[in-house]
Design a protein around this motif. Structure first.
Motif, PDB file in Angstrom:
ATOM      1  N   ARG A 179      10.576  -7.777 -23.041  1.00 53.91           N
ATOM      2  CA  ARG A 179      10.776  -6.324 -23.046  1.00 53.91           C
ATOM      3  C   ARG A 179      11.318  -5.807 -21.718  1.00 53.91           C
ATOM      4  O   ARG A 179      11.562  -4.605 -21.571  1.00 53.91           O
ATOM      5  CB  ARG A 179       9.461  -5.623 -23.380  1.00 53.91           C
ATOM      6  CG  ARG A 179       9.020  -5.788 -24.822  1.00 53.91           C
ATOM      7  CD  ARG A 179       7.702  -5.091 -25.086  1.00 53.91           C
ATOM      8  NE  ARG A 179       6.601  -5.754 -24.405  1.00 53.91           N
ATOM      9  CZ  ARG A 179       5.577  -5.116 -23.845  1.00 53.91           C
ATOM     10  NH1 ARG A 179       5.540  -3.790 -23.851  1.00 53.91           N
ATOM     11  NH2 ARG A 179       4.610  -5.778 -23.265  1.00 53.91           N
ATOM     12  N   ASP A 180      11.491  -6.694 -20.752  1.00 57.20           N
ATOM     13  CA  ASP A 180      11.955  -6.289 -19.427  1.00 57.20           C
ATOM     14  C   ASP A 180      13.448  -6.513 -19.283  1.00 57.20           C
ATOM     15  O   ASP A 180      14.064  -7.290 -20.016  1.00 57.20           O
ATOM     16  CB  ASP A 180      11.210  -7.070 -18.348  1.00 57.20           C
ATOM     17  CG  ASP A 180       9.770  -6.625 -18.211  1.00 57.20           C
ATOM     18  OD1 ASP A 180       9.475  -5.886 -17.271  1.00 57.20           O
ATOM     19  OD2 ASP A 180       8.939  -7.015 -19.047  1.00 57.20           O
ATOM     20  N   GLY A 233       7.278  -4.527 -13.706  1.00 58.88           N
ATOM     21  CA  GLY A 233       8.504  -4.879 -14.401  1.00 58.88           C
ATOM     22  C   GLY A 233       9.324  -3.644 -14.701  1.00 58.88           C
ATOM     23  O   GLY A 233       9.234  -2.625 -14.013  1.00 58.88           O
ATOM     24  N   SER A 234      10.136  -3.714 -15.734  1.00 61.49           N
ATOM     25  CA  SER A 234      10.979  -2.584 -16.111  1.00 61.49           C
ATOM     26  C   SER A 234      10.135  -1.361 -16.439  1.00 61.49           C
ATOM     27  O   SER A 234       9.045  -1.471 -17.011  1.00 61.49           O
ATOM     28  CB  SER A 234      11.833  -2.954 -17.321  1.00 61.49           C
ATOM     29  OG  SER A 234      12.825  -3.894 -16.961  1.00 61.49           O
ATOM     30  N   ASP A 274      15.760   1.349 -14.479  1.00 59.72           N
ATOM     31  CA  ASP A 274      14.399   0.963 -14.889  1.00 59.72           C
ATOM     32  C   ASP A 274      13.681   0.189 -13.789  1.00 59.72           C
ATOM     33  O   ASP A 274      12.594  -0.317 -13.982  1.00 59.72           O
ATOM     34  CB  ASP A 274      14.454   0.112 -16.163  1.00 59.72           C
ATOM     35  CG  ASP A 274      15.056  -1.270 -15.932  1.00 59.72           C
ATOM     36  OD1 ASP A 274      15.810  -1.445 -14.949  1.00 59.72           O
ATOM     37  OD2 ASP A 274      14.781  -2.187 -16.718  1.00 59.72           O
ATOM     38  N   SER A 275      14.281   0.136 -12.604  1.00 60.07           N
ATOM     39  CA  SER A 275      13.848  -0.801 -11.566  1.00 60.07           C
ATOM     40  C   SER A 275      12.601  -0.353 -10.812  1.00 60.07           C
ATOM     41  O   SER A 275      12.381   0.837 -10.587  1.00 60.07           O
ATOM     42  CB  SER A 275      14.977  -1.009 -10.553  1.00 60.07           C
ATOM     43  OG  SER A 275      16.182  -1.322 -11.206  1.00 60.07           O
ATOM     44  N   SER A 276      11.812  -1.335 -10.397  1.00 63.36           N
ATOM     45  CA  SER A 276      10.670  -1.123  -9.515  1.00 63.36           C
ATOM     46  C   SER A 276      10.593  -2.306  -8.558  1.00 63.36           C
ATOM     47  O   SER A 276      10.640  -3.454  -8.991  1.00 63.36           O
ATOM     48  CB  SER A 276       9.368  -1.026 -10.312  1.00 63.36           C
ATOM     49  OG  SER A 276       8.249  -1.060  -9.444  1.00 63.36           O
ATOM     50  N   ARG A 277      10.482  -2.020  -7.258  1.00 60.79           N
ATOM     51  CA  ARG A 277      10.487  -3.113  -6.277  1.00 60.79           C
ATOM     52  C   ARG A 277       9.098  -3.648  -5.936  1.00 60.79           C
ATOM     53  O   ARG A 277       8.986  -4.590  -5.155  1.00 60.79           O
ATOM     54  CB  ARG A 277      11.206  -2.666  -4.995  1.00 60.79           C
ATOM     55  CG  ARG A 277      12.686  -2.426  -5.210  1.00 60.79           C
ATOM     56  CD  ARG A 277      13.438  -2.230  -3.904  1.00 60.79           C
ATOM     57  NE  ARG A 277      14.801  -1.880  -4.195  1.00 60.79           N
ATOM     58  CZ  ARG A 277      15.235  -0.632  -4.367  1.00 60.79           C
ATOM     59  NH1 ARG A 277      14.401   0.381  -4.234  1.00 60.79           N
ATOM     60  NH2 ARG A 277      16.493  -0.386  -4.655  1.00 60.79           N
ATOM     61  N   THR A 309      16.562 -13.766 -21.819  1.00 66.35           N
ATOM     62  CA  THR A 309      15.184 -13.301 -21.749  1.00 66.35           C
ATOM     63  C   THR A 309      14.682 -13.399 -20.320  1.00 66.35           C
ATOM     64  O   THR A 309      14.781 -14.451 -19.680  1.00 66.35           O
ATOM     65  CB  THR A 309      14.268 -14.145 -22.660  1.00 66.35           C
ATOM     66  OG1 THR A 309      14.757 -14.069 -23.996  1.00 66.35           O
ATOM     67  CG2 THR A 309      12.831 -13.639 -22.601  1.00 66.35           C
ATOM     68  N   ARG A 310      14.137 -12.321 -19.811  1.00 71.84           N
ATOM     69  CA  ARG A 310      13.621 -12.284 -18.440  1.00 71.84           C
ATOM     70  C   ARG A 310      12.366 -13.144 -18.317  1.00 71.84           C
ATOM     71  O   ARG A 310      11.633 -13.344 -19.301  1.00 71.84           O
ATOM     72  CB  ARG A 310      13.306 -10.844 -18.036  1.00 71.84           C
ATOM     73  CG  ARG A 310      14.485  -9.990 -17.596  1.00 71.84           C
ATOM     74  CD  ARG A 310      15.807 -10.285 -18.181  1.00 71.84           C
ATOM     75  NE  ARG A 310      16.842  -9.444 -17.579  1.00 71.84           N
ATOM     76  CZ  ARG A 310      18.121  -9.739 -17.533  1.00 71.84           C
ATOM     77  NH1 ARG A 310      18.556 -10.868 -18.078  1.00 71.84           N
ATOM     78  NH2 ARG A 310      18.998  -8.935 -16.971  1.00 71.84           N
ATOM     79  N   GLN A 311      12.115 -13.643 -17.086  1.00 74.67           N
ATOM     80  CA  GLN A 311      11.045 -14.611 -16.886  1.00 74.67           C
ATOM     81  C   GLN A 311      10.325 -14.394 -15.559  1.00 74.67           C
ATOM     82  O   GLN A 311      10.908 -13.871 -14.594  1.00 74.67           O
ATOM     83  CB  GLN A 311      11.612 -16.043 -16.873  1.00 74.67           C
ATOM     84  CG  GLN A 311      12.341 -16.483 -18.119  1.00 74.67           C
ATOM     85  CD  GLN A 311      11.421 -16.880 -19.249  1.00 74.67           C
ATOM     86  OE1 GLN A 311      10.292 -17.317 -19.034  1.00 74.67           O
ATOM     87  NE2 GLN A 311      11.905 -16.740 -20.485  1.00 74.67           N
TER      88      GLN A 311
END
Length: 704
Positions: A79-80, A98-99, A134-137, A576-578
């Motif tokens: 989902r990210d 994540g997103s 949608d970013s978060s550091r 797919t993000r990991q």
């Protein structure tokens, strides 16, 4: 008899305590823990501890053993999308965002999900989605509390064991185009945070500190002065106002602090890098010139009160988007036979600065990358020696670096063993052009993108337009120690260990380990997608692990993208993000995440773009769409490539998505309710024109 029984139980207790291993006490993450540079079991803050060095004292993975690294476990994150976060590890639990600022806690040894918290950022953002990613550091941790900053401008405190919300507070005005993509910083029971949004409206930057127990505001400090007629919040604002001209407050001024925050425990001060001007072009916001404090500066505030202490301005009167929002590393250096408490800073403008963090005085500064806007830094005044014409006085100038900088937010690291700083360096020019900007009656955009100068975002970013490298820099000698050339630009942040190993991920999907002493590659693995996030390392049960989030995104794949990013095939939704975790002699198979995919533009034979409409559509695209869909309508992977999407081919479908918000949930595609039918028509023509150009370029490349 009772005495005998008590004695027997006491003896049994003693035997059991001798036979059973002691259970370690839980780590209390407070100022003492975050000041401890010797422990390596945990990764407690964005830069591991208060000093932001991203240096770990762990040595199990070293220059001899790194070649034995393998995958221990991985966690699929379907989902990210954009994953830029630095995870934290506390007593065997790994926390990350994540997103859309979704926070998760997982078992750091196995990857098992322990809890998840969704702040519903898309719902809270509403139409503000149009100026945020949608970013978060990352996140922060303090005494059993996890703190996240959401993209829609909230701070939220969570119970570290359960993920349950303790409090939430809105740090920005919901009616203004502000967002948070950076991480919060925690110190002395306060949570410190800034925000972004300089390019999307009349933004006046500020930073805030909140009480971690309640979420109540403790203090706030403004980066740039407001309207003098309204009075000044403190003496520093009055001082700054003398460096501005015209009616700058109508444009906000800028200076938003979206990254680059450090707490200095030895001087009880918070240091942060400030943002660029609003708009970028000084001719508009401050037409009579001036340094425009406190833009593009390193600023120190008293941590308890938020009172101004000192500043150093890296780019006076900035006009190129050369913000100083890059990380600020604390280190003890030997300079000219003296021990100096130094702050190390490599901002966008291409110069590496060593500052005395006791007072902000410049110690040394030299170019670490190509930078033709200035020939050097005057050691007496600390001011740049600007090159003639660099301010595009004649309306146009090719300048290094570009707005994406010689070094962007991708974190650098520092090893006290080698004495080197490890920088994700990039060299890319930009053609600044303000010939068509209406200086006199220019108005700040409202939720649109307009920096007051053109830099070619309506055009594609071609392959090989930039050069990048992993640069080892000696801050004492102010010179290169070694350098490893890399493909393209915007490679990820670095992490270094006492095993003399530097880790870094890249846009090509390679995650690699290098010898910190000489740059020799020791090990690498292809993770199946471009890497934006920096790695961390930690220890559980005597075993060292290295973890990395993989999900290409952020500004690198959107505004800066184009063909330079699209060429790798990290297109929207293709992989797919990991979350990957590596360890010595681990044998887990790498997951299948999806093959690279380069979208093919759709060019219907019966659709011919109108050149005049396409020109108007180009301006609309830069103002409304480039933020996510990429320069020249060539997506770098953050959002769908509109040239290859069937939606813009149908006016009704296009309107349903763009104006009606048909894809707000769950994708976060914002709605632009103010766009008219003629605007949509112009955008359609621009997209079709770009699709034709893309098809011709592809055919030519195939023929060559």
């Amino acid at each position: 008899m009772k005495t005998i029984v008590r004695a027997l139980f006491a003896g049994l207790g003693l035997l059991m305590s001798l036979a059973s291993p002691a259970v370690p006490s839980a780590t209390v993450v407070d100022a003492k823990a975050l000041s401890d540079q010797s422990q390596g079991k945990n990764w407690l803050a964005y830069g591991r501890n208060f000093y932001e060095q991203r240096y770990s004292p762990l040595t199990q993975v070293n220059t001899d053993s790194a070649r034995r690294l393998g995958l221990e476990w991985s966690m699929a994150l379907p989902r990210d999308h954009s994953l830029l976060s630095t995870p934290l590890v506390v007593d065997g639990v790994l926390y990350f965002t994540g997103s859309w600022s979704v926070a998760r806690a997982v078992d750091a040894k196995t990857g098992k999900l322990l809890w998840e918290f969704d702040p519903k950022a898309i719902e809270h953002a509403g139409e503000r989605l149009r100026n945020m990613w949608d970013s978060s550091r990352g996140l922060a941790y303090w005494k059993g509390v996890v703190v996240i900053a959401t993209v829609d401008g909230r701070l939220i405190a969570l119970d570290a064991k359960t993920g349950k919300m303790r409090w939430s507070t809105q740090t920005t005005d919901p009616g203004k185009p502000l967002y948070i993509s950076g991480h919060p910083k925690v110190f002395r029971g306060l949570v410190f945070v800034g925000n972004g949004g300089t390019e999307h409206g009349a933004a006046r930057g500020y930073v805030s500190a909140y009480h971690i127990t309640t979420g109540k505001l403790a203090w706030r400090w403004y980066v740039v002065p407001g309207n003098p007629a309204d009075g000044f919040e403190d003496p520093s604002q009055e001082m700054a106002a003398r460096t501005w001209t015209g009616e700058w407050w109508k444009f906000g001024g800028g200076g938003n602090v979206w990254n680059g925050i450090t707490y200095d425990p030895e001087f009880n001060q918070v240091l942060f890098g400030t943002g660029n001007g609003s708009p970028w072009n000084r001719k508009v916001r401050s037409p009579g010139g001036g340094d425009n404090l406190f833009l593009c500066s390193v600023v120190a505030l008293d941590a308890d009160t938020g009172k101004y202490k000192w500043h150093y301005q890296t780019t006076p009167g900035e006009t190129w988007d050369y913000n100083s929002s890059m990380d600020i590393v604390l280190a003890d250096l030997d300079l000219n036979g003296k021990k100096v408490k130094a702050a190390l800073h490599a901002p966008k403008n291409g110069f590496f600065y060593v500052l005395n963090r006791a007072n902000g005085k410049l110690l040394t500064a030299e170019k670490f990358a190509q930078a033709n806007w200035a020939t050097g830094i005057d050691p007496k005044t600390g001011r740049p020696i600007e090159a003639p014409g660099a301010r595009y006085e004649d309306g146009e100038e090719l300048i290094y670096p570009s707005p994406f900088g010689a070094h962007s937010w991708h974190a650098m690291s520092y090893s006290p063993r080698t004495g080197f700083v490890y920088i994700p360096k990039q060299e890319m020019p930009a053609l600044y052009n303000d010939k068509e900007v209406r200086m006199v009656d220019w108005r700040s955009p409202y939720f649109n993108f307009d920096p007051g100068v053109g830099v070619g975002f309506g055009d594609d970013v071609p392959r090989n337009v930039a050069h990048s490298s992993l640069l080892a820099w000696d801050p004492v000698k102010q010179s290169k120690a070694w350098e490893v050339p890399q493909q393209e630009f915007l490679n990820a942040g670095t992490m270094v260990t006492a095993g003399d190993v530097v880790f870094q991920g890249g846009v090509t999907g390679e995650f690699a380990a290098y010898d910190a002493r000489n740059g020799t590659k020791l090990w690498s693995v292809n993770v199946g997608s471009g890497i934006s996030a920096p790695p961390i390392t930690y220890e559980v049960g005597g075993k060292q692990y290295v973890s990395l989030l993989v999900g290409f995104g952020g500004a690198g794949s959107s505004v800066a993208g184009g063909s330079a990013m699209a060429q790798f095939g990290w297109s929207y939704g293709a992989q797919t993000r990991q979350l990957y975790t590596f360890a010595l002699d681990a044998k887990a198979p790498m997951p299948k995440v999806g093959d690279p995919l380069i979208p093919k533009p759709l060019v219907p034979p019966d659709v011919k773009p109108d050149a005049k409409l396409a020109d108007r559509g180009r301006d609309l695209y830069v103002g409304q769409c480039v933020w996510c869909h990429g320069s020249g309508a060539v997506s770098g992977g953050y959002a769908p490539d509109l040239r290859a999407s069937p939606i813009p081919l149908s006016f009704d479908a296009f309107k349903a998505v763009v104006v009606g918000g048909a894809k707000v949930q769950p994708y976060g595609m914002p709605k632009f309710s103010d766009l008219r039918d003629e605007d949509l028509n112009a955008l359609q023509n621009f997209i079709r024109q770009r699709a034709e150009i893309g098809t011709k370029e592809t055919d030519k490349a195939a023929a060559d």
